[in-house]
Design an enzyme around this catalytic site. Structure first.
Site, PDB file in Angstrom:
ATOM      1  N   ILE A 149      11.300   1.398  -7.492  1.00 36.95           N
ATOM      2  CA  ILE A 149      11.324   2.496  -6.509  1.00 36.95           C
ATOM      3  C   ILE A 149      11.220   3.841  -7.232  1.00 36.95           C
ATOM      4  O   ILE A 149      10.462   4.733  -6.846  1.00 36.95           O
ATOM      5  CB  ILE A 149      12.607   2.455  -5.649  1.00 36.95           C
ATOM      6  N   ARG A 206      19.657  -9.384   2.583  1.00 39.94           N
ATOM      7  CA  ARG A 206      20.188  -8.252   1.826  1.00 39.94           C
ATOM      8  C   ARG A 206      21.694  -8.375   1.612  1.00 39.94           C
ATOM      9  O   ARG A 206      22.220  -7.951   0.603  1.00 39.94           O
ATOM     10  CB  ARG A 206      19.847  -6.935   2.523  1.00 39.94           C
ATOM     11  N   VAL A 240      20.309   3.975  -1.344  1.00 44.26           N
ATOM     12  CA  VAL A 240      19.121   3.154  -1.088  1.00 44.26           C
ATOM     13  C   VAL A 240      19.387   1.706  -1.488  1.00 44.26           C
ATOM     14  O   VAL A 240      18.937   0.766  -0.833  1.00 44.26           O
ATOM     15  CB  VAL A 240      17.913   3.729  -1.879  1.00 44.26           C
ATOM     16  N   ASP A 293      13.109   1.977   7.906  1.00 44.48           N
ATOM     17  CA  ASP A 293      13.030   1.231   9.162  1.00 44.48           C
ATOM     18  C   ASP A 293      12.467   2.120  10.277  1.00 44.48           C
ATOM     19  O   ASP A 293      11.643   1.690  11.084  1.00 44.48           O
ATOM     20  CB  ASP A 293      14.416   0.707   9.524  1.00 44.48           C
ATOM     21  N   HIS A 346      20.848  -1.747   7.908  1.00 44.40           N
ATOM     22  CA  HIS A 346      19.527  -1.982   7.299  1.00 44.40           C
ATOM     23  C   HIS A 346      19.444  -3.474   6.970  1.00 44.40           C
ATOM     24  O   HIS A 346      19.666  -3.905   5.844  1.00 44.40           O
ATOM     25  CB  HIS A 346      19.365  -1.116   6.050  1.00 44.40           C
TER      26      HIS A 346
HETATM   27  P1  NAD Z   1      14.480  -2.721  -9.573  1.00 44.20           P
HETATM   28  O1  NAD Z   1      15.133  -3.993 -10.002  1.00 44.20           O
HETATM   29  O2  NAD Z   1      13.036  -2.497  -9.855  1.00 44.20           O
HETATM   30  O3  NAD Z   1      15.280  -1.506 -10.222  1.00 44.20           O
HETATM   31  C1  NAD Z   1      16.663  -1.412 -10.154  1.00 44.20           C
HETATM   32  C2  NAD Z   1      17.111  -0.577 -11.331  1.00 44.20           C
HETATM   33  O4  NAD Z   1      18.512  -0.364 -11.190  1.00 44.20           O
HETATM   34  C3  NAD Z   1      16.882  -1.260 -12.693  1.00 44.20           C
HETATM   35  O5  NAD Z   1      16.246  -0.369 -13.586  1.00 44.20           O
HETATM   36  C4  NAD Z   1      18.294  -1.609 -13.120  1.00 44.20           C
HETATM   37  O6  NAD Z   1      18.453  -1.588 -14.565  1.00 44.20           O
HETATM   38  C5  NAD Z   1      19.073  -0.471 -12.464  1.00 44.20           C
HETATM   39  N1  NAD Z   1      20.503  -0.720 -12.350  1.00 44.20           N
HETATM   40  C6  NAD Z   1      21.156  -1.888 -12.121  1.00 44.20           C
HETATM   41  N2  NAD Z   1      22.475  -1.697 -12.145  1.00 44.20           N
HETATM   42  C7  NAD Z   1      22.667  -0.370 -12.382  1.00 44.20           C
HETATM   43  C8  NAD Z   1      23.813   0.434 -12.526  1.00 44.20           C
HETATM   44  N3  NAD Z   1      25.039  -0.092 -12.467  1.00 44.20           N
HETATM   45  N4  NAD Z   1      23.648   1.748 -12.749  1.00 44.20           N
HETATM   46  C9  NAD Z   1      22.409   2.284 -12.850  1.00 44.20           C
HETATM   47  N5  NAD Z   1      21.279   1.567 -12.740  1.00 44.20           N
HETATM   48  C10 NAD Z   1      21.416   0.242 -12.501  1.00 44.20           C
HETATM   49  O7  NAD Z   1      14.810  -2.530  -8.016  1.00 44.20           O
HETATM   50  P2  NAD Z   1      14.077  -1.584  -6.949  1.00 44.20           P
HETATM   51  O8  NAD Z   1      12.946  -2.345  -6.373  1.00 44.20           O
HETATM   52  O9  NAD Z   1      13.859  -0.250  -7.511  1.00 44.20           O
HETATM   53  O10 NAD Z   1      15.191  -1.578  -5.798  1.00 44.20           O
HETATM   54  C11 NAD Z   1      16.441  -0.961  -5.998  1.00 44.20           C
HETATM   55  C12 NAD Z   1      17.368  -1.241  -4.816  1.00 44.20           C
HETATM   56  O11 NAD Z   1      16.858  -0.613  -3.633  1.00 44.20           O
HETATM   57  C13 NAD Z   1      17.515  -2.717  -4.473  1.00 44.20           C
HETATM   58  O12 NAD Z   1      18.863  -2.991  -4.122  1.00 44.20           O
HETATM   59  C14 NAD Z   1      16.636  -2.883  -3.248  1.00 44.20           C
HETATM   60  O13 NAD Z   1      17.011  -3.987  -2.456  1.00 44.20           O
HETATM   61  C15 NAD Z   1      16.901  -1.574  -2.559  1.00 44.20           C
HETATM   62  N6  NAD Z   1      15.951  -1.178  -1.520  1.00 44.20           N
HETATM   63  C16 NAD Z   1      16.469  -0.566  -0.413  1.00 44.20           C
HETATM   64  C17 NAD Z   1      15.641  -0.141   0.600  1.00 44.20           C
HETATM   65  C18 NAD Z   1      16.207   0.517   1.841  1.00 44.20           C
HETATM   66  O14 NAD Z   1      15.447   0.740   2.812  1.00 44.20           O
HETATM   67  N7  NAD Z   1      17.487   0.857   1.903  1.00 44.20           N
HETATM   68  C19 NAD Z   1      14.263  -0.312   0.477  1.00 44.20           C
HETATM   69  C20 NAD Z   1      13.757  -0.916  -0.665  1.00 44.20           C
HETATM   70  C21 NAD Z   1      14.622  -1.356  -1.662  1.00 44.20           C
HETATM   71  C1  LMR Z   2      13.171  -3.279   2.461  1.00 48.27           C
HETATM   72  O1  LMR Z   2      13.549  -3.180   3.632  1.00 48.27           O
HETATM   73  O2  LMR Z   2      11.965  -3.312   2.147  1.00 48.27           O
HETATM   74  C2  LMR Z   2      14.204  -3.321   1.363  1.00 48.27           C
HETATM   75  O3  LMR Z   2      15.490  -3.262   1.887  1.00 48.27           O
HETATM   76  C3  LMR Z   2      14.025  -4.463   0.453  1.00 48.27           C
HETATM   77  C4  LMR Z   2      14.473  -5.760   1.080  1.00 48.27           C
HETATM   78  O4  LMR Z   2      15.218  -6.488   0.435  1.00 48.27           O
HETATM   79  O5  LMR Z   2      14.070  -6.019   2.215  1.00 48.27           O
END
Ligand code: NAD
Ligand code: LMR
Length: 326
Positions: free
Chosen positions: A17, A99, A130, A160, A188
């Site tokens: 992200i 999730r 996030v 969403d 979410h």
């Molecule tokens: P990713 O695995 O590519 O990156 C996550 C990063 O977080 C990694 O670099 C990891 O080393 C780091 N990390 C882990 N623990 C940590 C800590 N304690 N402190 C600091 N950094 C830490 O994941 P991503 O695809 O970037 O997704 C990140 C999060 O966002 C996931 O939980 C994913 O499910 C969530 N997400 C949420 C939404 C939403 O709509 N709310 C949408 C997409 C993804």
């Molecule tokens: C999303 O909605 O795309 C993120 O929350 C990632 C997931 O686990 O669905």
């Protein structure tokens, strides 16, 4: 007039992200083209080398607004004096997981970071969570930052909201920017409730423009609820650029205003609409003058109540599962 730089913490800086998010922030997409920014990037010790690589790329973009970048594995350093925080770092789910399965894996992260936020951040910093499960992580963060205003901690429902906007716009043959007063309530998660009851398209009631309640109930609501899983299935990884874009939309509107329109934000419940106090629940808000106001006094019909009850019950279950951390 010289504009002071804004300090912005971003966690999970080496992740997918952030590979989109950081470049958008440095480009001025949150605070605007007149405000310099300082990025304070947090990731785990083993990810520091990768963060340095991302920072090399940020440097190579020669962003005029990017004044400085801090790289650290210490949350207190990352959150020192921040104006805004994007809490992205945590484990994403993979195919077959919900999730909420991430609850145990990620809850401890938000406890530690809550304490650091409390110790180091400015009291008026704006925070978006996030990392999933975003609503409950935001609640853990708030509970562990008792000296930090809970109203400044929010969870991301904007992805969403944006997903629903496009699905409605495509079905109704209207532009996404013609749709107003849409909201996604709740968690979410697949129980989220994309609610069109008050929405309009080009000034007309959206339900009349689309004219198909069965499509709305049986297709739109589950499509939006399960969109994250559909992306994981198609891409082999969870949504990244669209998630970064939604985080930018959420923060920009909070800072700059939502032009009188409703946007969906996960905020700590004050008990409105029967949502138990303290749950971080998606509700309609209007942003203006650097803050948000929940939309109050909406009449809720039986279908809406049933959908709200379902998603709120899930948030209560998640809260109860992490009660030791609250
Ligand atoms: P990713 O695995 O590519 O990156 C996550 C990063 O977080 C990694 O670099 C990891 O080393 C780091 N990390 C882990 N623990 C940590 C800590 N304690 N402190 C600091 N950094 C830490 O994941 P991503 O695809 O970037 O997704 C990140 C999060 O966002 C996931 O939980 C994913 O499910 C969530 N997400 C949420 C939404 C939403 O709509 N709310 C949408 C997409 C993804
Ligand atoms: C999303 O909605 O795309 C993120 O929350 C990632 C997931 O686990 O669905």
């Amino acid at each position: 007039m010289t504009v002071e730089p804004k300090r912005i913490a971003v966690t999970g800086a080496a992740g997918q992200i952030c590979y989109s998010l950081l470049f958008r922030i440095a480009n001025g997409d949150v605070y605007g083209k007149d405000t310099p920014v300082i990025l304070q990037l947090l990731d785990l010790p083993q990810a520091q080398k990768a963060v340095r690589g991302v920072v090399m790329e940020l440097e190579d973009c020669a962003f005029p607004l990017l004044r400085d970048v801090v790289i650290t594995d210490d949350p207190a350093d990352a959150f020192r004096d921040i104006d805004a925080g994007f809490f992205v770092g945590s484990r994403p789910r993979t195919a077959g997981m919900e999730r909420r399965d991430l609850l145990n894996a990620n809850a401890e992260i938000f406890r530690t970071q809550g304490r650091a936020l409390d110790a180091a951040a400015k009291r008026d910093a704006k925070v978006i969570v996030v990392g999933n499960p975003a609503n409950t992580n935001a609640m853990i963060l708030a509970a562990n930052a008792p000296g930090f205003p809970t109203e400044n901690i929010t969870a991301m429902l904007r992805l969403d909201h944006n997903r629903a906007l496009t699905q409605f716009a495509q079905r109704g043959g209207v532009g996404v920017d013609e749709i107003r007063k849409l909201v996604v309530w709740g968690n979410h998660s697949p129980t989220m409730f994309a609610d069109w009851r008050n929405a309009t398209a080009a000034g007309k009631p959206l339900p009349d423009v689309i004219g198909d309640e069965t499509w709305y109930r049986d297709t739109l609501i589950p499509t939006v609820g399960k969109r994250g899983a559909a992306i994981i299935e198609a891409r082999g990884a969870s949504s990244a650029a669209s998630a970064a874009n939604a985080a930018i939309d959420h923060m920009r509107d909070w800072i700059k205003g939502s032009d009188g329109d409703w946007v969906s934000m996960g905020i700590s419940s004050d008990g409105s609409y029967g949502i138990p106090e303290g749950l971080m629940c998606g509700v309609p808000v209007i942003c203006a003058n650097g803050s948000y106001e929940r939309v109050q006094g909406l009449e809720i019909n039986a279908f809406q109540q049933q959908m709200l009850d379902r998603t709120v019950a899930e948030l209560v279950e998640e809260r109860d599962a992490v009660s030791a951390l609250l």
